[in-house]
Design a protein around this motif. Structure first.
Motif, PDB file in Angstrom:
ATOM      1  N   THR A 224      72.722 -18.662   3.027  1.00 48.30           N
ATOM      2  CA  THR A 224      71.971 -17.963   4.075  1.00 48.30           C
ATOM      3  C   THR A 224      70.471 -18.201   3.962  1.00 48.30           C
ATOM      4  N   SER A 225      70.049 -18.954   2.942  1.00 43.72           N
ATOM      5  CA  SER A 225      68.620 -19.150   2.687  1.00 43.72           C
ATOM      6  C   SER A 225      68.280 -20.633   2.631  1.00 43.72           C
ATOM      7  N   GLU A 226      67.591 -21.112   3.653  1.00 47.96           N
ATOM      8  CA  GLU A 226      67.178 -22.514   3.670  1.00 47.96           C
ATOM      9  C   GLU A 226      66.175 -22.802   2.557  1.00 47.96           C
ATOM     10  N   ASP A 227      65.329 -21.831   2.235  1.00 49.06           N
ATOM     11  CA  ASP A 227      64.345 -22.017   1.169  1.00 49.06           C
ATOM     12  C   ASP A 227      65.024 -22.277  -0.179  1.00 49.06           C
ATOM     13  N   SER A 228      66.136 -21.602  -0.438  1.00 47.66           N
ATOM     14  CA  SER A 228      66.823 -21.801  -1.716  1.00 47.66           C
ATOM     15  C   SER A 228      67.428 -23.195  -1.803  1.00 47.66           C
ATOM     16  N   PHE A 229      67.811 -23.766  -0.654  1.00 49.21           N
ATOM     17  CA  PHE A 229      68.307 -25.144  -0.659  1.00 49.21           C
ATOM     18  C   PHE A 229      67.158 -26.131  -0.877  1.00 49.21           C
TER      19      PHE A 229
ATOM     20  N   GLY B 135      68.760 -22.405 -10.167  1.00 50.36           N
ATOM     21  CA  GLY B 135      68.638 -22.057  -8.767  1.00 50.36           C
ATOM     22  C   GLY B 135      67.522 -21.055  -8.569  1.00 50.36           C
ATOM     23  N   ALA B 136      67.204 -20.790  -7.315  1.00 53.98           N
ATOM     24  CA  ALA B 136      66.153 -19.830  -6.976  1.00 53.98           C
ATOM     25  C   ALA B 136      66.621 -18.412  -7.309  1.00 53.98           C
ATOM     26  N   PRO B 137      65.685 -17.456  -7.396  1.00 53.34           N
ATOM     27  CA  PRO B 137      66.081 -16.068  -7.673  1.00 53.34           C
ATOM     28  C   PRO B 137      67.016 -15.514  -6.604  1.00 53.34           C
ATOM     29  N   GLY B 138      68.045 -14.782  -7.035  1.00 49.42           N
ATOM     30  CA  GLY B 138      68.909 -14.081  -6.106  1.00 49.42           C
ATOM     31  C   GLY B 138      70.016 -14.884  -5.459  1.00 49.42           C
ATOM     32  N   VAL B 139      70.206 -16.144  -5.870  1.00 51.89           N
ATOM     33  CA  VAL B 139      71.245 -16.961  -5.234  1.00 51.89           C
ATOM     34  C   VAL B 139      72.629 -16.687  -5.815  1.00 51.89           C
ATOM     35  N   GLY B 140      72.700 -16.022  -6.975  1.00 54.00           N
ATOM     36  CA  GLY B 140      74.000 -15.684  -7.548  1.00 54.00           C
ATOM     37  C   GLY B 140      74.413 -16.525  -8.730  1.00 54.00           C
ATOM     38  N   LYS B 141      73.451 -17.102  -9.434  1.00 59.70           N
ATOM     39  CA  LYS B 141      73.774 -17.949 -10.599  1.00 59.70           C
ATOM     40  C   LYS B 141      74.566 -17.166 -11.647  1.00 59.70           C
ATOM     41  N   SER B 142      74.025 -16.028 -12.043  1.00 62.51           N
ATOM     42  CA  SER B 142      74.672 -15.228 -13.085  1.00 62.51           C
ATOM     43  C   SER B 142      76.023 -14.703 -12.628  1.00 62.51           C
TER      44      SER B 142
ATOM     45  N   GLU C 268      78.608 -16.209   8.278  1.00 65.86           N
ATOM     46  CA  GLU C 268      78.101 -15.994   9.638  1.00 65.86           C
ATOM     47  C   GLU C 268      76.578 -15.973   9.683  1.00 65.86           C
ATOM     48  N   GLU C 269      75.954 -15.783   8.523  1.00 65.14           N
ATOM     49  CA  GLU C 269      74.490 -15.756   8.457  1.00 65.14           C
ATOM     50  C   GLU C 269      73.940 -17.061   7.877  1.00 65.14           C
ATOM     51  N   ARG C 270      74.750 -18.090   7.886  1.00 69.75           N
ATOM     52  CA  ARG C 270      74.379 -19.370   7.282  1.00 69.75           C
ATOM     53  C   ARG C 270      73.042 -19.884   7.808  1.00 69.75           C
TER      54      ARG C 270
END
Length: 213
Positions: free
Chosen positions: A107-112, A23-30, A144-146
């Motif tokens: 909350t991040s369309e770019d990460s999707f 996944g992209a950085p900061g999405v919570g993989k770890s 709520e920030e989806r």
């Protein structure tokens, strides 16, 4: 690390499966991996800079698996052949993974968009078309920030991509266990060729007769 039980009849041998978490950085993989393996959530964000491997044992449908969860740093692309695997992603083992967990931040369309591109690269680069891919929308606690509507994503992933889809919250340990159960049920179905059922394992878990570490 192992799973132990005194009330379930298990296969005498275990199989090893490799799950690549991308996944992209900061999405919570770890954070997802650590919640599943150690029930821990780090409050401070520390970017994953090198590959980490966690090795819990998992029981599903009375089959014992050694699961090697590969927590990968951000990768700019999926290796198209063994040469790129070795030169650019030495030791990651991406092309040999049994299944892929593609994590994005709801909350991040770019990460999707990133995992959308990564999924296409996996399909184009892997000869096996039945390799399980699970798409995970993390940070449900920030719903709520989806950034992308849930129904739109779920329909695309399930109906068009034919992939598993689940939303979770690593912070609150919500749906983390469910994610890995569903993923392992898919792998077990491929391995044993029967319709997977997890009722006996779920009953054992409720009675603390089966420990997943």
């Amino acid at each position: 690390m192992a799973a132990a039980t005194s009330h379930l009849t298990l296969d005498s041998e275990y199989q090893t499966v490799r799950l690549a978490v991308l996944g992209a950085p900061g999405v919570g993989k770890s954070s997802i991996v650590r919640q599943f393996v150690m029930q821990q959530f780090p409050e401070e964000y520390v970017p994953t800079e090198q590959r980490q491997v966690f090795c819990p044992a998992v029981i599903i449908n009375e089959h014992l698996y050694e699961v090697r969860i590969i927590d990968c740093p951000y990768i700019p692309y999926f290796p198209v052949n063994s040469l790129y695997e070795w030169t650019d992603f030495r030791g990651y083992g991406l092309r040999n993974a049994t299944a892929y967990v593609l994590v994005y931040d709801i909350t991040s369309e770019d990460s999707f968009e990133y995992i959308k591109s990564l999924r296409l690269q996996i399909l184009e680069s892997r000869s096996r078309q039945d390799v399980p891919i699970f798409v995970v929308g993390n940070k449900h606690d920030l719903a709520e920030e989806r950034g992308v509507p849930r129904r739109e994503v779920a329909n695309m992933v399930k109906k068009q991509w034919k992939c598993g889809y689940i939303e979770c919250s690593a912070k609150f340990n919500w749906h983390i266990m469910l994610l890995f159960k569903e993923l392992m049920k898919s792998i077990d179905f491929i391995d044993y060729g029967h319709k997977p059922t997890s009722m006996r394992v779920q009953d054992a878990l409720r009675r603390n007769r089966c420990v997943i570490l």
